[in-house]
Scaffold this motif. Sequence first.
Motif, PDB file in Angstrom:
ATOM      1  N   LYS A  53       0.783  -1.186   0.011  1.00 39.00           N
ATOM      2  CA  LYS A  53       0.109  -0.029   0.025  1.00 39.00           C
ATOM      3  C   LYS A  53       0.873   1.308   0.067  1.00 39.00           C
ATOM      4  CE  LYS A  53      -3.641  -2.604   0.433  1.00 39.00           C
ATOM      5  NZ  LYS A  53      -4.122  -3.066  -0.881  1.00 39.00           N
ATOM      6  N   THR A  54       2.159   1.289  -0.613  1.00 42.48           N
ATOM      7  CA  THR A  54       2.741   2.598  -0.811  1.00 42.48           C
ATOM      8  C   THR A  54       2.665   3.135  -2.221  1.00 42.48           C
ATOM      9  OG1 THR A  54       4.691   1.241  -1.432  1.00 42.48           O
ATOM     10  CG2 THR A  54       4.438   1.698   1.022  1.00 42.48           C
ATOM     11  N   GLY A  55       1.764   2.649  -3.108  1.00 42.25           N
ATOM     12  CA  GLY A  55       1.630   3.315  -4.450  1.00 42.25           C
ATOM     13  C   GLY A  55       2.418   2.744  -5.540  1.00 42.25           C
TER      14      GLY A  55
ATOM     15  N   ARG B  78       2.548   4.342  -9.364  1.00 37.96           N
ATOM     16  CA  ARG B  78       3.841   4.891  -9.513  1.00 37.96           C
ATOM     17  C   ARG B  78       4.377   4.457 -11.012  1.00 37.96           C
ATOM     18  NH1 ARG B  78       5.975   9.783  -7.138  1.00 37.96           N
ATOM     19  NH2 ARG B  78       5.022   9.884  -4.900  1.00 37.96           N
TER      20      ARG B  78
ATOM     21  N   CYS C 226       9.509   2.877  -2.866  1.00 32.02           N
ATOM     22  CA  CYS C 226       8.155   3.645  -2.633  1.00 32.02           C
ATOM     23  C   CYS C 226       7.684   3.457  -1.231  1.00 32.02           C
ATOM     24  CB  CYS C 226       6.952   3.120  -3.574  1.00 32.02           C
ATOM     25  SG  CYS C 226       7.069   3.505  -5.195  1.00 32.02           S
TER      26      CYS C 226
ATOM     27  N   LYS D 128       5.286   5.433   2.264  1.00 35.28           N
ATOM     28  CA  LYS D 128       4.211   6.607   2.634  1.00 35.28           C
ATOM     29  C   LYS D 128       5.062   6.978   3.986  1.00 35.28           C
ATOM     30  CE  LYS D 128      -0.538   6.456   3.450  1.00 35.28           C
ATOM     31  NZ  LYS D 128      -2.024   5.799   3.492  1.00 35.28           N
TER      32      LYS D 128
ATOM     33  N   PHE E   8       2.212   9.618  -0.011  1.00 35.36           N
ATOM     34  CA  PHE E   8       2.988   8.632  -0.883  1.00 35.36           C
ATOM     35  C   PHE E   8       4.269   9.399  -1.581  1.00 35.36           C
ATOM     36  CE2 PHE E   8      -1.320   7.130  -0.846  1.00 35.36           C
ATOM     37  CZ  PHE E   8      -1.314   5.760  -0.754  1.00 35.36           C
TER      38      PHE E   8
ATOM     39  N   CYS F   9       8.324   8.587  -3.530  1.00 31.13           N
ATOM     40  CA  CYS F   9       9.141   7.286  -4.412  1.00 31.13           C
ATOM     41  C   CYS F   9      10.542   8.020  -4.229  1.00 31.13           C
ATOM     42  CB  CYS F   9       8.537   7.447  -5.671  1.00 31.13           C
ATOM     43  SG  CYS F   9       8.863   5.810  -6.336  1.00 31.13           S
TER      44      CYS F   9
END
Length: 192
Positions: free
Chosen positions: A22-24, A28, A165, A167, A172, A174
Amino acid sequence: MVIKLRDDSKIPLKVLFYGKDKTGKSTRACQYCKAKGLKPIVLDFDETNATECPVIDLPMHTDSAAYNNIKQAIEDIKKAPEYDTIILDNVMTALTRITPPNDSTKFFRGRTERWETLMKKIRNSRLNVILIGQIDMYVEDPGKEEKNNKTVVNLNAWVNEKYYCYKENGQFKCVSEVVRTFDSNEEVKKDG
């Protein structure tokens, strides 16, 4: 014999996005493709990708089905003019899905052979490749392979760019690291 030099402008991109759940990472990866003008399609091994990139419906009910369907998907994508980039979402799950059930040998020979075949197909396809993985894709100490999964070490060595990546405070983020570049005028970059 005539020596033919390779055209480095035609070398496909090979990119790794990694981080915790769940960090995108998937988002990305799709944003990266859009920014670069790439035409991606996703093989989602966890069925968790919720992005605007198209996702292949890939039956993976057995290890053989997963392996054969991934091979076929690579061939189909290679022939499809509307795609030039394959996104492999959750590489370690892909490894698990193609592992034969009785592959308990010390070195997972069946899994290794299947993975090497898939990677050869991907390399030969000349498609751009985006790998998405969990935090276990991070190589702690490149000089000490015993600390790391050999497949992870090889994938880290193969990619041109890596993105971590995460949070932080609800945002979020990167961090990029260009591993190698083919433009002699561009410096190798690391930024936050």
